[in-house]
Design a protein around this motif. Sequence first.
Motif, PDB file in Angstrom:
ATOM      1  N   LEU A  29       0.827  -1.200   0.000  1.00 10.20           N
ATOM      2  CA  LEU A  29       0.000   0.000   0.000  1.00 10.20           C
ATOM      3  C   LEU A  29       0.866   1.256   0.000  1.00 10.20           C
ATOM      4  N   ARG A  30       1.911   1.258   0.789  1.00  6.17           N
ATOM      5  CA  ARG A  30       2.818   2.423   0.828  1.00  6.17           C
ATOM      6  C   ARG A  30       3.483   2.636  -0.538  1.00  6.17           C
ATOM      7  N   SER A  31       3.859   1.546  -1.176  1.00  6.85           N
ATOM      8  CA  SER A  31       4.468   1.648  -2.513  1.00  6.85           C
ATOM      9  C   SER A  31       3.467   2.203  -3.520  1.00  6.85           C
ATOM     10  N   LEU A  32       2.231   1.736  -3.454  1.00  2.00           N
ATOM     11  CA  LEU A  32       1.192   2.238  -4.344  1.00  2.00           C
ATOM     12  C   LEU A  32       0.959   3.729  -4.116  1.00  2.00           C
ATOM     13  N   GLU A  33       0.966   4.155  -2.864  1.00  4.12           N
ATOM     14  CA  GLU A  33       0.783   5.569  -2.549  1.00  4.12           C
ATOM     15  C   GLU A  33       1.923   6.412  -3.130  1.00  4.12           C
ATOM     16  N   LYS A  34       3.141   5.890  -3.052  1.00  2.00           N
ATOM     17  CA  LYS A  34       4.289   6.614  -3.612  1.00  2.00           C
ATOM     18  C   LYS A  34       4.168   6.749  -5.120  1.00  2.00           C
ATOM     19  N   VAL A  35       3.779   5.660  -5.784  1.00  2.00           N
ATOM     20  CA  VAL A  35       3.621   5.695  -7.240  1.00  2.00           C
ATOM     21  C   VAL A  35       2.518   6.681  -7.618  1.00  2.00           C
ATOM     22  N   ALA A  36       1.397   6.625  -6.904  1.00  2.00           N
ATOM     23  CA  ALA A  36       0.288   7.539  -7.187  1.00  2.00           C
ATOM     24  C   ALA A  36       0.740   8.992  -7.033  1.00  2.00           C
ATOM     25  N   ALA A  37       1.458   9.276  -5.959  1.00  4.54           N
ATOM     26  CA  ALA A  37       1.945  10.643  -5.723  1.00  4.54           C
ATOM     27  C   ALA A  37       2.907  11.079  -6.824  1.00  4.54           C
ATOM     28  N   SER A  38       3.759  10.166  -7.270  1.00  3.53           N
ATOM     29  CA  SER A  38       4.732  10.515  -8.309  1.00  3.53           C
ATOM     30  C   SER A  38       4.048  10.808  -9.642  1.00  3.53           C
ATOM     31  N   GLN A  39       2.867  10.249  -9.841  1.00  2.00           N
ATOM     32  CA  GLN A  39       2.114  10.493 -11.081  1.00  2.00           C
ATOM     33  C   GLN A  39       1.043  11.568 -10.886  1.00  2.00           C
ATOM     34  N   GLU A  44      -6.841   5.862  -5.466  1.00  2.00           N
ATOM     35  CA  GLU A  44      -7.999   5.226  -6.104  1.00  2.00           C
ATOM     36  C   GLU A  44      -7.858   5.218  -7.622  1.00  2.00           C
ATOM     37  N   ALA A  45      -7.428   6.336  -8.191  1.00  2.00           N
ATOM     38  CA  ALA A  45      -7.251   6.419  -9.641  1.00  2.00           C
ATOM     39  C   ALA A  45      -6.179   5.448 -10.117  1.00  2.00           C
ATOM     40  N   LEU A  46      -5.086   5.340  -9.355  1.00  2.00           N
ATOM     41  CA  LEU A  46      -4.016   4.407  -9.722  1.00  2.00           C
ATOM     42  C   LEU A  46      -4.520   2.968  -9.689  1.00  2.00           C
ATOM     43  N   LEU A  47      -5.268   2.619  -8.649  1.00  2.00           N
ATOM     44  CA  LEU A  47      -5.795   1.257  -8.553  1.00  2.00           C
ATOM     45  C   LEU A  47      -6.767   0.964  -9.694  1.00  2.00           C
ATOM     46  N   LYS A  48      -7.587   1.932 -10.062  1.00  2.00           N
ATOM     47  CA  LYS A  48      -8.503   1.747 -11.194  1.00  2.00           C
ATOM     48  C   LYS A  48      -7.717   1.581 -12.489  1.00  2.00           C
ATOM     49  N   LEU A  49      -6.653   2.373 -12.642  1.00  2.68           N
ATOM     50  CA  LEU A  49      -5.810   2.276 -13.831  1.00  2.68           C
ATOM     51  C   LEU A  49      -5.191   0.888 -13.935  1.00  2.68           C
ATOM     52  N   TYR A  50      -4.567   0.437 -12.852  1.00  5.86           N
ATOM     53  CA  TYR A  50      -3.939  -0.890 -12.849  1.00  5.86           C
ATOM     54  C   TYR A  50      -4.966  -1.990 -13.103  1.00  5.86           C
ATOM     55  N   THR A  51      -6.117  -1.896 -12.468  1.00  5.80           N
ATOM     56  CA  THR A  51      -7.159  -2.908 -12.646  1.00  5.80           C
ATOM     57  C   THR A  51      -7.649  -2.924 -14.086  1.00  5.80           C
ATOM     58  N   GLY A  52      -7.897  -1.759 -14.649  1.00  7.19           N
ATOM     59  CA  GLY A  52      -8.376  -1.671 -16.030  1.00  7.19           C
ATOM     60  C   GLY A  52      -7.374  -2.212 -17.026  1.00  7.19           C
ATOM     61  N   GLN A  53      -6.088  -1.865 -16.845  1.00 12.31           N
ATOM     62  CA  GLN A  53      -5.051  -2.347 -17.760  1.00 12.31           C
ATOM     63  C   GLN A  53      -4.941  -3.869 -17.702  1.00 12.31           C
ATOM     64  N   SER A  54      -4.893  -4.400 -16.512  1.00 12.42           N
ATOM     65  CA  SER A  54      -4.758  -5.855 -16.358  1.00 12.42           C
ATOM     66  C   SER A  54      -5.991  -6.584 -16.865  1.00 12.42           C
ATOM     67  N   LEU A  55      -7.147  -6.024 -16.597  1.00 10.81           N
ATOM     68  CA  LEU A  55      -8.382  -6.648 -17.061  1.00 10.81           C
ATOM     69  C   LEU A  55      -8.424  -6.709 -18.584  1.00 10.81           C
TER      70      LEU A  55
END
Length: 64
Positions: A29-39, A44-55
């Motif tokens: 979760l901390r890593s995901l937060e860092k990636v989201a902040a860097s972008q 939530e948007a990052l998780l939706k992006l990752y989920t959509g791409q993988s799906l």
Amino acid sequence: MNKHDEELELHLKPRTTETVSIKIPTETLRSLEKVAASQDISLEALLKLYTGQSLRQDLVKLFL
């Protein structure tokens, strides 16, 4: 802006949503937060992006 650009309009259809709760390791979760902040997007948007791409990738494999 030329005439062609002025004619383009984006029409989004609202989709129904559901809230889900999942357990994610704290470190992940901390890593995901860092990636989201860097972008400059929300977690939530990052998780939706990752989920959509993988799906989409998995659906392509399913229907090939």
